[in-house]
Every structure is written in structure tokens, then in C-alpha cells.
Write a protein that holds these residues in place. Structure first.
Motif, PDB file in Angstrom:
ATOM      1  N   SER A 132      17.101  -5.437 -11.851  1.00 37.70           N
ATOM      2  CA  SER A 132      16.993  -4.343 -10.882  1.00 37.70           C
ATOM      3  C   SER A 132      15.601  -4.340 -10.258  1.00 37.70           C
ATOM      4  O   SER A 132      14.616  -4.706 -10.901  1.00 37.70           O
ATOM      5  N   ALA A 133      15.546  -3.913  -8.994  1.00 40.21           N
ATOM      6  CA  ALA A 133      14.261  -3.846  -8.294  1.00 40.21           C
ATOM      7  C   ALA A 133      13.454  -2.656  -8.811  1.00 40.21           C
ATOM      8  O   ALA A 133      13.995  -1.569  -9.032  1.00 40.21           O
ATOM      9  N   LEU A 134      12.158  -2.886  -8.996  1.00 41.23           N
ATOM     10  CA  LEU A 134      11.263  -1.847  -9.496  1.00 41.23           C
ATOM     11  C   LEU A 134       9.926  -1.950  -8.784  1.00 41.23           C
ATOM     12  O   LEU A 134       9.402  -3.048  -8.592  1.00 41.23           O
ATOM     13  N   ALA A 135       9.389  -0.806  -8.376  1.00 41.52           N
ATOM     14  CA  ALA A 135       8.032  -0.749  -7.856  1.00 41.52           C
ATOM     15  C   ALA A 135       7.321   0.430  -8.513  1.00 41.52           C
ATOM     16  O   ALA A 135       7.917   1.494  -8.728  1.00 41.52           O
ATOM     17  N   LEU A 136       6.041   0.231  -8.843  1.00 43.05           N
ATOM     18  CA  LEU A 136       5.208   1.279  -9.405  1.00 43.05           C
ATOM     19  C   LEU A 136       3.975   1.423  -8.528  1.00 43.05           C
ATOM     20  O   LEU A 136       3.294   0.433  -8.243  1.00 43.05           O
ATOM     21  N   VAL A 137       3.705   2.651  -8.095  1.00 46.28           N
ATOM     22  CA  VAL A 137       2.621   2.908  -7.158  1.00 46.28           C
ATOM     23  C   VAL A 137       1.678   3.948  -7.741  1.00 46.28           C
ATOM     24  O   VAL A 137       2.122   5.022  -8.193  1.00 46.28           O
ATOM     25  N   ALA A 138       0.393   3.625  -7.759  1.00 44.56           N
ATOM     26  CA  ALA A 138      -0.635   4.614  -8.089  1.00 44.56           C
ATOM     27  C   ALA A 138      -0.986   5.334  -6.793  1.00 44.56           C
ATOM     28  O   ALA A 138      -1.573   4.745  -5.890  1.00 44.56           O
ATOM     29  N   ALA A 139      -0.588   6.594  -6.698  1.00 44.72           N
ATOM     30  CA  ALA A 139      -0.685   7.343  -5.443  1.00 44.72           C
ATOM     31  C   ALA A 139      -1.762   8.414  -5.543  1.00 44.72           C
ATOM     32  O   ALA A 139      -1.767   9.228  -6.474  1.00 44.72           O
ATOM     33  N   VAL A 184       0.915  11.406   0.241  1.00 47.20           N
ATOM     34  CA  VAL A 184       0.048  10.375  -0.339  1.00 47.20           C
ATOM     35  C   VAL A 184      -0.953   9.887   0.701  1.00 47.20           C
ATOM     36  O   VAL A 184      -0.622   9.706   1.875  1.00 47.20           O
ATOM     37  N   HIS A 185      -2.204   9.660   0.249  1.00 45.40           N
ATOM     38  CA  HIS A 185      -3.207   9.039   1.091  1.00 45.40           C
ATOM     39  C   HIS A 185      -3.107   7.533   0.885  1.00 45.40           C
ATOM     40  O   HIS A 185      -3.599   6.984  -0.117  1.00 45.40           O
ATOM     41  N   VAL A 186      -2.449   6.845   1.806  1.00 43.55           N
ATOM     42  CA  VAL A 186      -2.124   5.439   1.641  1.00 43.55           C
ATOM     43  C   VAL A 186      -3.356   4.545   1.451  1.00 43.55           C
ATOM     44  O   VAL A 186      -3.350   3.652   0.590  1.00 43.55           O
ATOM     45  N   PRO A 187      -4.462   4.739   2.192  1.00 46.62           N
ATOM     46  CA  PRO A 187      -5.594   3.814   2.030  1.00 46.62           C
ATOM     47  C   PRO A 187      -6.207   3.790   0.636  1.00 46.62           C
ATOM     48  O   PRO A 187      -6.825   2.797   0.252  1.00 46.62           O
TER      49      PRO A 187
END
Length: 394
Positions: A96-103, A80-83
Motif C-alpha cells: 500500500s502507498a504511504l507518505a509521512l509528512v512533518a508539517a 501547513v506552512h509548506v516551505p
């Protein structure tokens, strides 16, 4: 910043989105190497993907999610290109813990929706779906959230309300909907009502999207835009697990990266939008009464794909062909039980069709020929006034 590699199909999702590329996420303690929280995209003054969730301002959670995303690799080992990526949601959902990332994954020119959970203090990517049109995810207004027993959705700030398959408005918390009963292998429709913004001065009362079912396997992305509702009608009665199979329309054209196939990536034939069908007529391809032969079409980042569907008159299981890239003379292998067939179709007028000598034409109509499919190579041609097209099977 949004990827500059937007394809032409991005306009399907949001033709006039106003973008702001300066500035960072709102977390004051965010380190330069961390993912931004939210996404730097504006529609007028509206933040399309603002920070969401109870952990959106938690610097430690942001850093831990960034570490997990940085360690993740795509099926072809790109990172993934983090910037140019961002955390769209981070918080608690149903305890429950949840994270959604547009990568953004530049190496294969794709956008990925990464879903993460937390084991103790360690975050991990538990599900990853690919969309091969760069930037598409952050131009969408509804994103899927995978659950063991069904589905939820994350909606953008442009969504006033989201209606589920049963026609009822879904409750939302921090942009995440209540659980939705979505079948495993059947397409269902969701309808978003979008508020008025500079890009949509009148808003949009019915922004439709199809969910192809909870059995959709990673990395295939399960949501397909359906602006007119034609996709819902086209997929009525069809098993989306069969459509997604290696010999089904949506799964049969493998993705190529460079000069090699990438079987673990989303197929090139995976649908993005504009699923539709047109009738090729009533034909007798098996025992009993004539059934309906249809041509299925859909848009992908690689262009338009087509296939044929035979629906038996007795309501039996439909038979589908693999995908064929849209061209003047279409050629399909239709695996009818006990009698595989070849279907040739075209829409060019004043053209002459030719088949190999000795070929028995089971159906012979203007624009449609059906013959028995053999293991031997068969070459068909369509001669127009200025050009001749050739197709070979298998």
C-alpha cells in the motif's frame, strides 16, 4: 528550514543537533511550491531525515502529496506552512502507498505528523497527530506509523537498530519497521540504539520511548520520551485509555488557543517526557487493606503536570485523578467508587495546612491530607513563613 520557534523542551530530544538551513530536497524536478523530500537537518555530515521510500524521487507523487497537505486543515482551521515542512517517507509498505509528512503549522505553534495514503492517483491525509512543541518531530529519532492492526515506526538515519516491546530487534526497510504488536490501552517501551555523531560522540545505547497504545486517539501523539525508564515503571498496571480520557491525568486540561478552548486539539496535559511517580504512602481509602497512593508527574510543552493514583491492595483497578498543574499546594479530585475524595499534597517544610471548619480528615500526615470531596466549594490553605497558598475544589 527548521521552525525558529523551538521551545526549551526541544533540547530533551537532541540538545546538540547541527542544523543546515540552506539548500533543498534532492528531487531535481521538484517545483518551488512543492514540499521538500527529506528534511534539511544535518548532524555533522549525516542527513538525519534523508529521502525515504520508492516514491521519494517521483516528482508526480511529490506534487500530489503536496496538494493533499496544502488542502488539509488543523482542527482550528490552520494550514501547513509548506516551505518549512517535508516528506519524510513516500513509497510502498506492505503493498500500500504511504507518505509521512512533518508539517509545520505556525498559526497554532505546533508540529503535526501527517500520514497519507493514495486512492488511485489522489493522495489524502488519513491520520494526523499533533505535537505542541514546534520542531519536535524532526528532532525525534522514532516516529509512529498507524496501521489498522497495529503499529510500525519510521526511524531517523541516526538509529542503528530499534528494539521492540518484546526485546527483539525490529527489521526495517527504508527506515520503516516491520509490524509491531502494540496493545490498545497499555504503554510499551521501544529502545533505539543511536550511532555516534558530532552531537552524540559516543552514540547512545538505550534511547527509550514509550508508546501509549494503539487506541490513542488523534490528534494526541502516542510516543513519550522515557530516558531513564521511570515512565515504564510509573505506568505499569495503568490503563492508558483511562489516563487519556477527559477526566484522566493526560486528557483533562484542554488546550487553549488565544482566549478560547480548543477541544479538538491535543490537551495541554498531554505528556511529552519525564513520566515518573513517587509514593505518598500506604493509605486506607476504601474497604479492605490500605492501598498505595502515588503522585504521578510528567512534562508537557505547557509545563509540569501532576495527578494522584490509588492502587488498591487487592490488585483491583487503580483510581486516577484529573491533572493538576505543578504548584506548591496540589489539589486533586480522586473519584473513589461511592466516595469521592479530595487529596491535598505539598513538599514545603515548616508550613501549616488549614481546611474549612468541620472538615473530616481521613488522612492527616505531613505533606498529605485526604478529605471527603463535596459539591460545595472547599478552600484549603498552606501557610509558609513568607507566603500562603490557597486551593479550592471543585
Amino acid at each position: 528550514m527548521l521552525s525558529a520557534r523551538r521551545g526549551a523542551t526541544t533540547g530533551i530530544a537532541l540538545a546538540a543537533l547541527l542544523l543546515v538551513t540552506a539548500g533543498c530536497g534532492p528531487v531535481a524536478e521538484r517545483q518551488p511550491a512543492d514540499l521538500r523530500v527529506g528534511y534539511d537537518s544535518l548532524d555533522g555530515t549525516l542527513a538525519v531525515w534523508p529521502p525515504r521510500g520508492s516514491l521519494a524521487r517521483d516528482a508526480a507523487a511529490t506534487a500530489a502529496i503536496t496538494t493533499a497537505v496544502r488542502d488539509w486543515r488543523s482542527p482550528v482551521d490552520d494550514r501547513v506552512h509548506v516551505p518549512t515542512s517535508g516528506i519524510l517517507f513516500s513509497g510502498q509498505v506492505a503493498g500500500s502507498a504511504l507518505a509521512l509528512v512533518a508539517a509545520d503549522v505556525p498559526g497554532e505553534a505546533a508540529s503535526w505528523l501527517l500520514q497519507l495514503d493514495r486512492d488511485g492517483q489522489r493522495w489524502r491525509v488519513v491520520h494526523a497527530t499533533e505535537y505542541t512543541d514546534p520542531g519536535y518531530l524532526v528532532y525525534s529519532d522514532v516516529l509512529p506509523v498507524r496501521e489498522p492492526s497495529g503499529r510500525r515506526y519510521l526511524t531517523s538515519a541516526r538509529v542503528e537498530r530499534l528494539t521492540g516491546p518484546d526485546g527483539k530487534v525490529l527489521g526495517t526497510t527504508d527506515g520503516v519497521t516491520d509490524p509491531v504488536a502494540v496493545p490498545a490501552c497499555r504503554a510499551v517501551e521501544l529502545t533505539a540504539t543511536l550511532r555516534a555523531t558530532p552531537s552524540l560522540p559516543r552514540g547512545r545505547a538505550a534511547d527509550r520511548v514509550l508508546d501509549l497504545g494503539t487506541a490513542t486517539e488523534a490528534p494526541r501523539y502516542p510516543l513519550v520520551r522515557d530516558e531513564t525508564g521511570a515512565g515504564k515503571r510509573a505506568l505499569t498496571g495503568l490503563d492508558t485509555c483511562v489516563l487519556a480520557g477527559e477526566r484522566g491525568p493526560f486528557g483533562s486540561v484542554p488546550r487553549r488557543i488565544g482566549d478560547r478552548e480548543a477541544p479538538r486539539s491535543a490537551p495541554e496535559s498531554w505528556p511529552m517526557a519525564k513520566i515518573a511517580t513517587r509514593s505518598l504512602g500506604s493509605v486506607a481509602l476504601g474497604e479492605g487493606e490500605p492501598g498505595e497512593l502515588e503522585q504521578l508527574s510528567w512534562e508537557t510543552p505547557a509545563g509540569t503536570m501532576t495527578a494522584v493514583v490509588y492502587r488498591p491492595a487487592d490488585g483491583g483497578t487503580p483510581v486516577v485523578s484529573p491533572a493538576d498543574r505543578s504548584t506548591t499546594l496540589q489539589a486533586y479530585h480522586l473519584p473513589m467508587p461511592g466516595r469521592p475524595l479530595a487529596v491535598l499534597s505539598w513538599r514545603t517544610r515548616d508550613a501549616s495546612f488549614s481546611a474549612p471548619p468541620g472538615t473530616t480528615r481521613l488522612v492527616d500526615r505531613p505533606g498529605l491530607v485526604v478529605v471527603e470531596h463535596t459539591d460545595q466549594r472547599q478552600t484549603f490553605s498552606l501557610a509558609g513563613t513568607e507566603k500562603t497558598w490557597y486551593r479550592s475544589l471543585p
